[in-house]
Scaffold this motif. Structure first.
Motif, PDB file in Angstrom:
ATOM      1  N   GLY A 299      14.030   7.678  -6.700  1.00 50.28           N
ATOM      2  CA  GLY A 299      14.228   6.679  -6.554  1.00 50.28           C
ATOM      3  C   GLY A 299      13.059   5.683  -5.276  1.00 50.28           C
ATOM      4  O   GLY A 299      13.450   4.202  -5.413  1.00 50.28           O
ATOM      5  N   ARG A 300      12.089   6.831  -5.747  1.00 46.84           N
ATOM      6  CA  ARG A 300      10.437   6.280  -4.753  1.00 46.84           C
ATOM      7  C   ARG A 300      10.423   4.636  -5.857  1.00 46.84           C
ATOM      8  O   ARG A 300      10.039   3.918  -5.016  1.00 46.84           O
ATOM      9  CB  ARG A 300       9.811   7.087  -4.960  1.00 46.84           C
ATOM     10  N   TYR A 301      10.124   4.685  -6.969  1.00 46.85           N
ATOM     11  CA  TYR A 301       9.306   3.744  -7.457  1.00 46.85           C
ATOM     12  C   TYR A 301      10.449   3.121  -8.505  1.00 46.85           C
ATOM     13  O   TYR A 301      10.481   2.204  -9.079  1.00 46.85           O
ATOM     14  CB  TYR A 301       8.857   4.278  -8.779  1.00 46.85           C
ATOM     15  N   ILE A 307       7.070  -3.876  -3.858  1.00 45.81           N
ATOM     16  CA  ILE A 307       6.564  -4.159  -2.858  1.00 45.81           C
ATOM     17  C   ILE A 307       5.931  -3.345  -1.717  1.00 45.81           C
ATOM     18  O   ILE A 307       5.190  -3.635  -1.421  1.00 45.81           O
ATOM     19  CB  ILE A 307       6.820  -5.591  -2.415  1.00 45.81           C
ATOM     20  N   GLU A 308       7.227  -2.527  -1.934  1.00 45.72           N
ATOM     21  CA  GLU A 308       7.045  -1.914  -0.725  1.00 45.72           C
ATOM     22  C   GLU A 308       5.381  -0.483  -0.800  1.00 45.72           C
ATOM     23  O   GLU A 308       4.816  -0.111  -0.098  1.00 45.72           O
ATOM     24  CB  GLU A 308       8.429  -1.396  -0.139  1.00 45.72           C
ATOM     25  N   ILE A 309       6.042   0.007  -2.236  1.00 47.37           N
ATOM     26  CA  ILE A 309       5.432   0.731  -2.491  1.00 47.37           C
ATOM     27  C   ILE A 309       3.581   0.923  -2.588  1.00 47.37           C
ATOM     28  O   ILE A 309       2.540   1.225  -1.926  1.00 47.37           O
ATOM     29  CB  ILE A 309       5.597   1.622  -4.048  1.00 47.37           C
ATOM     30  N   ALA A 310       3.505  -0.580  -3.398  1.00 45.49           N
ATOM     31  CA  ALA A 310       2.066  -0.903  -3.610  1.00 45.49           C
ATOM     32  C   ALA A 310       2.018  -1.062  -1.944  1.00 45.49           C
ATOM     33  O   ALA A 310       0.835  -1.436  -1.805  1.00 45.49           O
ATOM     34  CB  ALA A 310       2.064  -2.224  -3.965  1.00 45.49           C
ATOM     35  N   LYS A 311       2.595  -1.703  -0.836  1.00 40.85           N
ATOM     36  CA  LYS A 311       2.214  -2.004   0.595  1.00 40.85           C
ATOM     37  C   LYS A 311       1.341  -0.473   1.000  1.00 40.85           C
ATOM     38  O   LYS A 311       0.609  -0.145   1.688  1.00 40.85           O
ATOM     39  CB  LYS A 311       3.134  -2.204   1.868  1.00 40.85           C
ATOM     40  N   TRP A 312       2.448   0.745   0.586  1.00 45.28           N
ATOM     41  CA  TRP A 312       1.877   1.991   0.830  1.00 45.28           C
ATOM     42  C   TRP A 312       0.770   2.512   0.634  1.00 45.28           C
ATOM     43  O   TRP A 312       0.073   3.418   1.001  1.00 45.28           O
ATOM     44  CB  TRP A 312       3.418   3.046   0.550  1.00 45.28           C
ATOM     45  N   ASN A 313       0.363   2.876  -0.929  1.00 46.62           N
ATOM     46  CA  ASN A 313      -0.333   2.377  -1.499  1.00 46.62           C
ATOM     47  C   ASN A 313      -1.778   2.078  -0.838  1.00 46.62           C
ATOM     48  O   ASN A 313      -3.143   2.271  -1.083  1.00 46.62           O
ATOM     49  CB  ASN A 313      -0.934   1.909  -2.845  1.00 46.62           C
ATOM     50  N   LEU A 314      -2.037   0.531   0.025  1.00 42.53           N
ATOM     51  CA  LEU A 314      -2.267   0.014   0.024  1.00 42.53           C
ATOM     52  C   LEU A 314      -3.171   0.716   1.667  1.00 42.53           C
ATOM     53  O   LEU A 314      -4.314   0.387   1.510  1.00 42.53           O
ATOM     54  CB  LEU A 314      -2.028  -2.052   0.766  1.00 42.53           C
ATOM     55  N   ALA A 315      -2.128   1.489   1.867  1.00 48.19           N
ATOM     56  CA  ALA A 315      -2.216   2.026   2.859  1.00 48.19           C
ATOM     57  C   ALA A 315      -3.395   2.847   3.320  1.00 48.19           C
ATOM     58  O   ALA A 315      -4.931   3.200   4.187  1.00 48.19           O
ATOM     59  CB  ALA A 315      -0.683   2.282   3.822  1.00 48.19           C
ATOM     60  N   ARG A 316      -3.507   3.544   2.110  1.00 53.05           N
ATOM     61  CA  ARG A 316      -4.017   4.847   2.114  1.00 53.05           C
ATOM     62  C   ARG A 316      -5.224   4.809   1.369  1.00 53.05           C
ATOM     63  O   ARG A 316      -6.095   4.461   1.648  1.00 53.05           O
ATOM     64  CB  ARG A 316      -3.232   5.279   0.492  1.00 53.05           C
ATOM     65  N   PHE A 317      -4.987   3.033   0.556  1.00 54.82           N
ATOM     66  CA  PHE A 317      -6.406   2.400   0.568  1.00 54.82           C
ATOM     67  C   PHE A 317      -7.589   2.044   1.887  1.00 54.82           C
ATOM     68  O   PHE A 317      -8.764   2.224   1.998  1.00 54.82           O
ATOM     69  CB  PHE A 317      -6.251   1.400  -0.470  1.00 54.82           C
TER      70      PHE A 317
END
Length: 526
Positions: A299-301, A307-317
């Motif tokens: 259930g990650r996605y 909203i939280e996964i987008a933030k996680w991806n932004l942290a990688r960016f």
């Protein structure tokens, strides 16, 4: 499907005066690999997007013509195209793959729309590329049809998205679990720069390659940042702009009940468009924890995680931009400051995304000046939808029709939404009526008429969405019989999502799946 042509012609003459660009090539072949599409045996038209072709100034003779068919099938590379597979890395379900790249996609060219905006033209499923690894580089017809239907539906719903220009059946079979017909898809995007593109630059090229890509991204998508002299501020501004677009995009998904399904960093567009529709699906009955993707077992996605996964991806960016935000001295103090600045942007993202969610949900409920005090009312309604398995789209659409019944909290006939809850149980309807009373009392404070409130609600709450079972039916008809009737009917009907359908066939699209029709799992297109 349309009959294939019996001849082909050189497209040089017909494209005279039509200019394409290849600006990404200025960055060097570090970011791409040249590759030619592989011809298919018997190409046939599935669909062509005439209105989009007009916006992109594509010459008429290479639209849904014999000449166009061979180009969009990958059987002919015209003089204006320089096919290339793009390089990128990516976190897939939180696990870093340092080298992915376009294994079945080729960037043909960049074209300018009538208003001067630059777009990528990309073939998907046109054969192997240097990044294909063990794959065949092909697409099955099902994922091509899914992406065509979903991307054009998202456009009509007002959600930033890549677009569908063309879909061509290959006349060949591709082998997945079984042998299925193949197809080629032509995707249009503001660009194909992803978070994974920056990860690739950092992992394989270091700060210089990250800077080159960041400068290119700023020039192409955020040109106002180029005017900032201070480099630290400029690149921090890039992170801020991308974060804002991600917050806005994901909230659009939540508004319409959309689940992307595979929010890996290589599927996160820098320009804030929905990209890659492999396992994507829409909610039927509301479940905040809903997952469709067959590979998302934890259930990650899920719907409520986006909203939280987008933030996680932004942290990688942000991690890729830290060397640029740090500045030239790169001392330990500078690095700590860069991390603090980037972290602040991520915190601002959370605040902005949550504010947008409150505004979005308030608008869906017709609340004119929504505040945090309205959170309880919003969450109570969502909890009712979840508890009683009420259809997400129908519930909000019918809620707007409440305002045909009454202009006060204490009068009016039985509400239209009651039927949805009554179908669940008498207790469900009783709970809804209690909530309805509080909601109508809240709307009294609006300074608009009931009619205007209803209009406002119907502008943000679609009546029809791309139902998963309808897509599955259309795909099956093509796979088994080559019948595009339902595909075309869906494509046309879903262009008007904010209008209540009237014909019997269109009314069927408003309905959720009957028992046994539910789509419970979706699959990536590879």
């Amino acid at each position: 499907m349309h009959k294939q042509p019996t001849h082909r012609q050189d497209s040089t003459a017909v494209t005279e005066g039509w200019e394409t660009e290849h600006s990404l090539r200025a960055l060097g072949d570090f970011f791409y690999r040249d590759a030619e599409p592989t011809a298919v045996r018997n190409p046939q038209w599935i669909a062509f997007n005439q209105s989009l072709a007009e916006q992109l100034n594509i010459p008429e003779k290479i639209r849904d013509t014999d000449e166009g068919l061979f180009i969009w099938a990958g059987n002919h590379t015209p003089d204006w195209a320089k096919p290339a597979a793009l390089a990128y890395s990516g976190h897939q379900f939180a696990h870093l793959n340092p080298q992915l790249g376009d294994g079945r996609a080729l960037l043909l060219a960049e074209v300018r729309s009538a208003d001067g905006k630059l777009f990528d033209l990309q073939l998907k499923g046109a054969g192997r590329t240097p990044f294909s690894r063990g794959g065949d580089g092909r697409s099955a017809i099902g994922p091509v049809m899914r992406e065509y239907l979903l991307s054009e539906s998202m456009q009509a719903l007002g959600v930033p998205t890549t677009r569908a220009l063309a879909a061509v059946a290959s006349g060949e079979m591709v082998f997945r679990e079984d042998a299925v017909p193949g197809a080629i898809f032509t995707r249009v995007a503001s660009s194909h720069i992803r978070v994974g593109s920056f990860q690739f630059a950092l992992l394989h090229g270091g700060e210089d390659k990250v800077k080159a890509l960041a400068d290119y991204t700023i020039a192409r998508h955020f040109s106002h940042l180029a005017k900032i002299d201070d480099s630290k501020t400029r690149y921090l501004g890039l992170l801020t702009q991308v974060a804002e677009r991600q917050a806005e995009l994901v909230n659009q998904w939540l508004r319409i009940g959309f689940i992307h399904g595979v929010m890996n960093t290589d599927n996160t567009s820098i320009c804030g468009e929905t990209i890659d529709y492999g396992p994507a699906a829409f909610l039927d009955s509301y479940n905040p924890n809903k997952v469709f993707s067959s590979i998302d077992r934890r259930g990650r996605y899920a719907f409520n995680q986006q909203i939280e996964i987008a933030k996680w991806n932004l942290a990688r960016f942000a991690e890729t931009l830290l060397p640029l935000i740090t500045g030239d001295t790169a001392g330990e103090t500078d690095k700590a400051e860069a991390i603090e600045l980037a972290t602040r942007v991520l915190d601002d993202y959370s605040e902005y995304a949550n504010e947008l969610w409150l505004t979005t949900m308030g608008a869906k409920l017709g609340i004119q000046h929504v505040t945090k005090a309205d959170l309880a009312l919003i969450n109570q309604f969502l909890a009712l939808l979840h508890q009683y398995n009420i259809d997400y789209t129908q519930a909000f659409w019918q809620l707007a029709n409440e305002l045909n019944c009454t202009q006060s909290a204490n009068s009016g006939p039985e509400s239209p939404t009651s039927s949805l809850f009554l179908n669940a149980s008498a207790a469900a309807n009783s709970d809804f009526q209690l909530w309805r009373q509080s909601w109508l009392e809240r709307l009294i404070s609006n300074d608009t008429s009931a009619e205007q409130m209803q209009t406002n609600m119907q502008q943000v709450n679609p009546a029809i969405i791309p139902r998963n079972h309808r897509i599955a039916e259309a795909i099956l008809a093509v796979e088994e019989n080559g019948d595009l009737t339902q595909f075309n009917a869906l494509l046309n009907a879903w262009q008007h999502p904010y209008e209540m359908p009237r014909s019997e066939s269109e009314l069927a699209l408003y309905q959720g799946p009957a028992k046994g029709e539910e789509v419970t799992r979706t699959f990536c297109g590879t």
